[in-house]
Design an enzyme around this catalytic site. Sequence first.
Site, short mmCIF file in Angstrom:
data_model
loop_
_atom_site.label_atom_id
_atom_site.label_comp_id
_atom_site.label_asym_id
_atom_site.label_seq_id
_atom_site.Cartn_x
_atom_site.Cartn_y
_atom_site.Cartn_z
N ASP A 85 6.99 4.06 3.50
CA ASP A 85 7.20 5.21 4.37
C ASP A 85 8.69 5.25 4.71
OD1 ASP A 85 5.94 7.29 5.99
OD2 ASP A 85 6.33 6.03 7.73
N ASP A 142 0.81 -1.22 0.00
CA ASP A 142 0.00 0.00 0.00
C ASP A 142 0.85 1.27 0.00
OD1 ASP A 142 0.91 -0.44 2.60
OD2 ASP A 142 -1.02 -0.17 3.58
P1 IMP Z 1 7.59 1.67 6.63
O1 IMP Z 1 8.17 0.41 7.18
O2 IMP Z 1 7.90 2.86 7.51
O3 IMP Z 1 7.91 1.93 5.19
O4 IMP Z 1 6.04 1.57 6.83
C1 IMP Z 1 5.23 0.93 5.96
C2 IMP Z 1 3.94 0.59 6.65
O5 IMP Z 1 3.54 1.61 7.59
C3 IMP Z 1 2.86 0.50 5.64
O6 IMP Z 1 2.75 -0.80 5.15
C4 IMP Z 1 1.64 0.95 6.40
O7 IMP Z 1 1.06 -0.16 7.05
C5 IMP Z 1 2.15 1.89 7.46
N1 IMP Z 1 1.97 3.30 7.07
C6 IMP Z 1 2.92 4.20 6.76
N2 IMP Z 1 2.40 5.39 6.45
C7 IMP Z 1 1.06 5.25 6.59
C8 IMP Z 1 -0.05 6.14 6.39
O8 IMP Z 1 0.08 7.33 6.04
N3 IMP Z 1 -1.29 5.61 6.61
C9 IMP Z 1 -1.49 4.33 6.99
N4 IMP Z 1 -0.49 3.46 7.17
C10 IMP Z 1 0.78 3.92 6.97
MG MG Z 2 0.99 -2.02 5.42
#
Ligand code: IMP
Ligand code: MG
Length: 186
Positions: free
Chosen positions: A108, A105
């Site tokens: 981040d 999805d």
């Molecule tokens: P990362 O490991 O920081 O890249 O985070 C990825 C995960 O964090 C995604 O798969 C989402 O589940 C969650 N996430 C990050 N940003 C958002 C947001 O703006 N809304 C909802 N979920 C988010």
């Molecule tokens: Mg996710």
Amino acid sequence: MTTAYDRYLKEILIDEPALRQRIIELGREISRDYADSPALMLICILKGGVMFLTDLMRQIEVPHEIDFLAVSSYGRGARESTGKVRIDMDLRGEVVGKDLLIVEDIIDSGYTLKFVMDVMQARHPNSVKLCTLLDKPSRRTIPIPIHYTGFQIEDKFVFGYGLDLDEKFRNLPFVGVVREEALISE
Ligand code: IMP
Ligand code: MG
């Protein structure tokens, strides 16, 4: 009409027609790139990637399998991930020799997908690529290669179209920006 999500929604960032149009384009691109692949497998990252997967796969003309992987990051809190990621539910299928396309999805910090890419790579597929609906490039801590991106967005917390707000509202047909005041006042 006032609906349950109204108080959390600041604005609609990506509406249904925009999502539909972009996913058609991504499907076309993926169908072209994998036209000669005998073993394409889409791997949906649960739970957030589920709506994107079901719409995207309908736009992919190459025969393919699907499978599901649930991961979670733990440590800092529900809205921010850390370097600690674990597999909650593994794939059912075998990936050796297959062309894996991970369907996520949002990217981040990059921690979650870095972990997933490394785990998949270690299982000896033919290839591993990444397709994300949303990308927040300004938030990246770990650099990871993204092969297909739906939309690059600013550093705002979004929900809907698979993405949750404390596990709710994944069913919204659009991507919306959260109204910060609604979160703080809870
Ligand atoms: P990362 O490991 O920081 O890249 O985070 C990825 C995960 O964090 C995604 O798969 C989402 O589940 C969650 N996430 C990050 N940003 C958002 C947001 O703006 N809304 C909802 N979920 C988010
Ligand atoms: Mg996710």
